[in-house]
Design an enzyme around this catalytic site. Sequence first.
Site, short mmCIF file in Angstrom:
data_model
loop_
_atom_site.label_atom_id
_atom_site.label_comp_id
_atom_site.label_asym_id
_atom_site.label_seq_id
_atom_site.Cartn_x
_atom_site.Cartn_y
_atom_site.Cartn_z
N GLY A 143 0.84 -1.19 0.00
CA GLY A 143 0.00 0.00 0.00
C GLY A 143 0.88 1.24 0.00
CG ASN B 31 -3.88 5.04 9.46
OD1 ASN B 31 -4.07 6.07 8.82
ND2 ASN B 31 -2.80 4.86 10.19
CB SER C 141 -2.55 -2.54 1.40
OG SER C 141 -1.57 -3.43 1.90
CG HIS D 74 -0.67 -6.18 5.05
ND1 HIS D 74 -0.58 -5.87 6.38
CD2 HIS D 74 -0.22 -5.09 4.38
CE1 HIS D 74 -0.08 -4.64 6.51
NE2 HIS D 74 0.14 -4.15 5.31
CB CYS E 9 4.87 3.94 11.41
SG CYS E 9 3.98 3.15 10.09
C1 LIG Z 1 -1.44 0.08 6.26
C2 LIG Z 1 -1.69 1.36 5.58
C3 LIG Z 1 -0.88 1.80 4.52
C4 LIG Z 1 0.36 1.05 4.10
O1 LIG Z 1 0.08 -0.18 3.50
P1 LIG Z 1 1.26 -1.29 3.48
O2 LIG Z 1 0.75 -2.34 2.56
O3 LIG Z 1 1.38 -1.76 4.91
O4 LIG Z 1 2.49 -0.63 3.00
C5 LIG Z 1 -1.19 2.98 3.90
N1 LIG Z 1 -2.25 3.69 4.27
C6 LIG Z 1 -3.06 3.33 5.26
C7 LIG Z 1 -4.24 4.17 5.59
C8 LIG Z 1 -2.81 2.16 5.96
O5 LIG Z 1 -3.61 1.80 6.95
#
Ligand SMILES: *Cc1c(COP(=O)(O)O)cnc(C)c1O
Length: 380
Positions: A72, A152, A200, A202, A326
Amino acid sequence: MSDRMYFDHAATTPVHPRVVEAMTPYLTQVFGNPSSVHGFGRDARKALEQARDQIAAFMDADPQSLIFTGSGTEADNLAIIGGAMAQRERGRHIITSQVEHHAVLHACEHLEHAGFEVTYLPVDETGSVRLSDLKEAVRPDTVLVSIMYGNNEVGTIEPIEEIGTYLREKGIVFHTDAVQAFGVLPIRVRELPVDMLSVSAHKINGPKGVGALYLARNVPIDPIVHGGQQERKRRAGTENLAGIVGFAEATKITAEEMEGRVAKYRQMKSAMESVWKEAGIAYHVNGHPKHVLPHIFNVSFIGVQTETMLMNLDLVNIAAASGSACTSGSLELSHVLKAMKLEDSITHSAIRFSFGITNTVEEAEQAARSVVKIVQRLAR
Ligand SMILES: *Cc1c(COP(=O)(O)O)cnc(C)c1O
């Protein structure tokens, strides 16, 4: 130890057994390179395009508008850096918000070093971007706007339809990070005024290391990964076929189950609140009261610091978070809560519970009771 509870699905989710099953043949038998012209390659190509069709169908997109990426994060970087670089002769001003994921914020900061100017829009106390602020920020040299679909950390759903409609009139490219919204809100890109949208795997019980960017027709973009001609020359590198097939299977399962999941998450939230109300503990729900992602529940327990609550929950095998994965692990305040300008007592005590397919309402109630015990013990 066996009864560990996981309420951190916004960070990542377990891979669904059906996804593992769908992926396995593509790690063993169908191992060809989709770019090879022989039979092995053709089989791989066929699976790749079938997966693309499935994921595109789930978001009502033209399959040719999907670009697979390695995450993502990479989809966000491709949209922002690739989108800005492709238009750099038209203008060098970008607009985003203060509450974006770091994948967007840090991509924008990178562009600032490369001579772009970025406006980071503020949000109100619910975490919502105001259309009026966006209108004021738009300039003749604005070439790109990136505002997330659903946050998020606090779950707030941004007014992306209003924002997108306005930007269409202005002819400004609009990207939205839909990584959290994807899988819990019905997303039909054909009906949305967005030009680019990141997802994304996962976060929806697919494998880690696979993402996709939806890119509408005729939207200019420069690649950020250079090499082969994969993904119609927009993202070089041999495709992660097993991962992409797993992503497709995850969207298929999600399509079947979305309604039931969302209903369960709503029930979980109200069950937890009932426990807290009954116990009479002081709490505050963060984010927008109505326009909120169903699986994200950000709550402050006044008087108990975030880290203290997380540690105490961990001691009873409950996994929750302070916000984005993070920033947790450090005591740094969440940039999202900071931007919402809440009282310190709320900001410093915020916890994020994020729900997923294996959670139950009973589990949520049990976790809520654990919170009560912790609050009461610490108050003594
Ligand atoms: C998890 C997340 C991402 C990053 O996605 P990854 O596949 O983990 O790199 C980006 N934006 C939001 C809102 C997310 O929750």
